[in-house]
Scaffold this motif. Structure first.
Motif, PDB file in Angstrom:
ATOM      1  N   THR A 122      32.367  -5.991  56.708  1.00 42.62           N
ATOM      2  CA  THR A 122      33.387  -6.226  57.733  1.00 42.62           C
ATOM      3  C   THR A 122      32.901  -5.860  59.124  1.00 42.62           C
ATOM      4  O   THR A 122      33.045  -6.653  60.074  1.00 42.62           O
ATOM      5  N   VAL A 123      32.310  -4.682  59.287  1.00 39.91           N
ATOM      6  CA  VAL A 123      31.909  -4.263  60.633  1.00 39.91           C
ATOM      7  C   VAL A 123      30.714  -5.070  61.138  1.00 39.91           C
ATOM      8  O   VAL A 123      30.610  -5.353  62.347  1.00 39.91           O
ATOM      9  N   LEU A 124      29.827  -5.474  60.238  1.00 38.96           N
ATOM     10  CA  LEU A 124      28.698  -6.314  60.645  1.00 38.96           C
ATOM     11  C   LEU A 124      29.205  -7.693  61.055  1.00 38.96           C
ATOM     12  O   LEU A 124      28.760  -8.261  62.061  1.00 38.96           O
ATOM     13  N   THR A 125      30.144  -8.219  60.286  1.00 41.12           N
ATOM     14  CA  THR A 125      30.747  -9.512  60.613  1.00 41.12           C
ATOM     15  C   THR A 125      31.445  -9.465  61.962  1.00 41.12           C
ATOM     16  O   THR A 125      31.250 -10.343  62.815  1.00 41.12           O
ATOM     17  N   ASP A 126      32.254  -8.432  62.164  1.00 39.27           N
ATOM     18  CA  ASP A 126      32.977  -8.301  63.430  1.00 39.27           C
ATOM     19  C   ASP A 126      32.013  -8.129  64.601  1.00 39.27           C
ATOM     20  O   ASP A 126      32.217  -8.702  65.678  1.00 39.27           O
ATOM     21  N   GLY A 127      30.961  -7.336  64.388  1.00 39.07           N
ATOM     22  CA  GLY A 127      30.001  -7.091  65.459  1.00 39.07           C
ATOM     23  C   GLY A 127      29.277  -8.352  65.891  1.00 39.07           C
ATOM     24  O   GLY A 127      29.038  -8.580  67.084  1.00 39.07           O
ATOM     25  N   ILE A 128      28.945  -9.188  64.926  1.00 38.53           N
ATOM     26  CA  ILE A 128      28.212 -10.422  65.223  1.00 38.53           C
ATOM     27  C   ILE A 128      29.117 -11.492  65.823  1.00 38.53           C
ATOM     28  O   ILE A 128      28.726 -12.200  66.751  1.00 38.53           O
ATOM     29  N   HIS A 129      30.329 -11.590  65.321  1.00 39.87           N
ATOM     30  CA  HIS A 129      31.163 -12.742  65.660  1.00 39.87           C
ATOM     31  C   HIS A 129      32.367 -12.468  66.564  1.00 39.87           C
ATOM     32  O   HIS A 129      32.891 -13.418  67.158  1.00 39.87           O
ATOM     33  N   ALA A 130      32.820 -11.232  66.645  1.00 37.62           N
ATOM     34  CA  ALA A 130      34.098 -11.009  67.331  1.00 37.62           C
ATOM     35  C   ALA A 130      34.086  -9.953  68.434  1.00 37.62           C
ATOM     36  O   ALA A 130      35.079  -9.833  69.163  1.00 37.62           O
ATOM     37  N   ASP A 131      33.014  -9.196  68.566  1.00 37.88           N
ATOM     38  CA  ASP A 131      32.989  -8.108  69.547  1.00 37.88           C
ATOM     39  C   ASP A 131      32.373  -8.587  70.865  1.00 37.88           C
ATOM     40  O   ASP A 131      31.151  -8.669  71.006  1.00 37.88           O
ATOM     41  N   LYS A 132      33.219  -8.892  71.813  1.00 35.36           N
ATOM     42  CA  LYS A 132      32.753  -9.403  73.103  1.00 35.36           C
ATOM     43  C   LYS A 132      31.932  -8.371  73.858  1.00 35.36           C
ATOM     44  O   LYS A 132      31.057  -8.707  74.657  1.00 35.36           O
ATOM     45  N   GLY A 133      32.198  -7.091  73.571  1.00 37.77           N
ATOM     46  CA  GLY A 133      31.484  -6.028  74.259  1.00 37.77           C
ATOM     47  C   GLY A 133      30.003  -5.973  73.928  1.00 37.77           C
ATOM     48  O   GLY A 133      29.224  -5.353  74.650  1.00 37.77           O
ATOM     49  N   LEU A 134      29.601  -6.632  72.835  1.00 34.21           N
ATOM     50  CA  LEU A 134      28.195  -6.635  72.434  1.00 34.21           C
ATOM     51  C   LEU A 134      27.427  -7.838  72.993  1.00 34.21           C
ATOM     52  O   LEU A 134      26.224  -7.945  72.791  1.00 34.21           O
ATOM     53  N   ARG A 135      28.134  -8.720  73.677  1.00 33.45           N
ATOM     54  CA  ARG A 135      27.492  -9.912  74.253  1.00 33.45           C
ATOM     55  C   ARG A 135      27.133  -9.669  75.720  1.00 33.45           C
ATOM     56  O   ARG A 135      27.832  -8.950  76.437  1.00 33.45           O
ATOM     57  N   THR A 136      26.049 -10.300  76.156  1.00 34.09           N
ATOM     58  CA  THR A 136      25.678 -10.234  77.567  1.00 34.09           C
ATOM     59  C   THR A 136      26.477 -11.280  78.340  1.00 34.09           C
ATOM     60  O   THR A 136      27.192 -12.097  77.761  1.00 34.09           O
ATOM     61  N   GLU A 137      26.357 -11.275  79.654  1.00 32.10           N
ATOM     62  CA  GLU A 137      27.048 -12.266  80.472  1.00 32.10           C
ATOM     63  C   GLU A 137      26.589 -13.677  80.126  1.00 32.10           C
ATOM     64  O   GLU A 137      27.325 -14.646  80.290  1.00 32.10           O
ATOM     65  N   GLU A 138      25.355 -13.787  79.627  1.00 35.55           N
ATOM     66  CA  GLU A 138      24.804 -15.093  79.246  1.00 35.55           C
ATOM     67  C   GLU A 138      25.174 -15.465  77.809  1.00 35.55           C
ATOM     68  O   GLU A 138      24.716 -16.464  77.269  1.00 35.55           O
ATOM     69  N   ASN A 139      25.980 -14.622  77.166  1.00 39.41           N
ATOM     70  CA  ASN A 139      26.402 -14.809  75.773  1.00 39.41           C
ATOM     71  C   ASN A 139      25.239 -14.677  74.792  1.00 39.41           C
ATOM     72  O   ASN A 139      25.163 -15.403  73.794  1.00 39.41           O
ATOM     73  N   ASN A 140      24.356 -13.736  75.043  1.00 42.90           N
ATOM     74  CA  ASN A 140      23.311 -13.397  74.078  1.00 42.90           C
ATOM     75  C   ASN A 140      23.754 -12.170  73.288  1.00 42.90           C
ATOM     76  O   ASN A 140      24.595 -11.388  73.736  1.00 42.90           O
ATOM     77  N   LEU A 141      23.183 -12.018  72.112  1.00 44.76           N
ATOM     78  CA  LEU A 141      23.517 -10.892  71.238  1.00 44.76           C
ATOM     79  C   LEU A 141      22.233 -10.276  70.713  1.00 44.76           C
ATOM     80  O   LEU A 141      21.326 -10.991  70.281  1.00 44.76           O
ATOM     81  N   THR A 142      22.165  -8.955  70.757  1.00 42.59           N
ATOM     82  CA  THR A 142      20.986  -8.255  70.254  1.00 42.59           C
ATOM     83  C   THR A 142      21.304  -7.559  68.941  1.00 42.59           C
ATOM     84  O   THR A 142      22.220  -6.740  68.871  1.00 42.59           O
ATOM     85  N   ILE A 143      20.564  -7.938  67.905  1.00 42.02           N
ATOM     86  CA  ILE A 143      20.682  -7.270  66.607  1.00 42.02           C
ATOM     87  C   ILE A 143      19.447  -6.398  66.456  1.00 42.02           C
ATOM     88  O   ILE A 143      18.350  -6.882  66.170  1.00 42.02           O
ATOM     89  N   ASP A 144      19.610  -5.112  66.691  1.00 47.15           N
ATOM     90  CA  ASP A 144      18.482  -4.180  66.619  1.00 47.15           C
ATOM     91  C   ASP A 144      18.904  -2.929  65.867  1.00 47.15           C
ATOM     92  O   ASP A 144      19.994  -2.873  65.277  1.00 47.15           O
ATOM     93  N   SER A 145      18.043  -1.920  65.889  1.00 48.02           N
ATOM     94  CA  SER A 145      18.322  -0.690  65.143  1.00 48.02           C
ATOM     95  C   SER A 145      19.595  -0.008  65.658  1.00 48.02           C
ATOM     96  O   SER A 145      20.340   0.596  64.883  1.00 48.02           O
ATOM     97  N   ALA A 146      19.853  -0.119  66.966  1.00 46.38           N
ATOM     98  CA  ALA A 146      21.054   0.501  67.537  1.00 46.38           C
ATOM     99  C   ALA A 146      22.302  -0.200  66.998  1.00 46.38           C
ATOM    100  O   ALA A 146      23.306   0.460  66.685  1.00 46.38           O
ATOM    101  N   PHE A 147      22.261  -1.513  66.894  1.00 44.29           N
ATOM    102  CA  PHE A 147      23.386  -2.275  66.355  1.00 44.29           C
ATOM    103  C   PHE A 147      23.645  -1.875  64.908  1.00 44.29           C
ATOM    104  O   PHE A 147      24.788  -1.617  64.510  1.00 44.29           O
TER     105      PHE A 147
END
Length: 231
Positions: A122-147
């Motif tokens: 659930t939290v991985l799904t939400d983080g990838i698809h629904a958490d706007k706070g994890l996106r950059t202004e260009e709408n990029n997403l970083t999946i790294d050790s911190a994520f």
């Protein structure tokens, strides 16, 4: 007398937006339908390659445009609005989320509680698809050790976070994810989400693909389907 529960494999990759929708339904109907769901994390890239399939958004420019609209409509009908796919989805995200899948596998291998495993999904799904706070202004997403660590901390006990993360980097976790992926391909699966109703005779197994096929799942289970929001 209540119907005996059928055993169903749920083959998924959290990177898939349609798997995000299906997961919400799987959780809503848990305990309400006569089904024993076996969680089978797979690497979608491996499934696509093994099945000689092409990501739908890359089939044609028109289909890519349609998908963007379809995903927004699905967000409304499933009661789970998600963000547009990250701009770097195919160049970075689609490959990086293999670490998310290994985290889920590691939790399973370590025998973590089912609620924790499901919570990670659930939290991985939400983080990838629904958490706007994890996106950059260009709408990029970083999946790294911190994520990965942030997601793990939301679900796992403090003393288990690093243990599960370390296990996700083990050869055992990598091998299990590969085995799940190969199993999926052997059963005719070509994408995520996919559902397999197991049978002692493999030729009698039923494979259902897609987040828009819950009416068929309900039919197999012999229950009424009133839509994704109605348990």
């Amino acid at each position: 007398m209540a119907a005996a529960a059928k055993r169903m494999g749920y083959y998924f990759d959290v990177v898939s937006p349609y798997s995000a929708f299906s997961w919400k339904v799987v959780e809503r109907f848990r305990g309400k339908w006569p089904v024993d769901t076996v969680l089978k994390p797979v690497f979608l890239g491996g499934v696509m390659k093994g099945a000689s399939n092409t990501p739908p958004a890359l089939v044609s420019k028109s289909k890519g445009v349609w998908m963007r609209q379809d995903i927004r409509r699905c967000g409304e009908t499933f009661g789970y609005p998600i963000l547009d796919m990250p701009k770097n989805f195919f160049t970075e995200v689609a490959r990086a989320t293999v670490d998310c899948q290994r985290l889920i596998v590691a939790a399973q291998l370590l025998g973590r509680k089912e609620e924790e495993v499901r919570g990670l999904i659930t939290v991985l799904t939400d983080g990838i698809h629904a958490d706007k706070g994890l996106r950059t202004e260009e709408n990029n997403l970083t999946i790294d050790s911190a994520f990965i660590e942030t997601c793990a901390k939301k679900v796992l006990p403090a003393d288990a976070v690093q243990q599960v993360i370390a296990a996700s980097k083990s050869q055992e976790a990598k091998d299990q994810l590969k085995a799940n992926t190969e199993e999926a391909v052997s059963k005719g699966i070509f994408g995520s989400p996919s559902f397999v109703f197991y049978n002692a005779d493999p030729s009698k197994e039923i494979m259902i693909f897609g987040s828009d096929r819950f009416d068929q799942i309900a039919h197999v289970l012999g229950v009424e389907w009133k839509g994704p929001k109605m348990p």
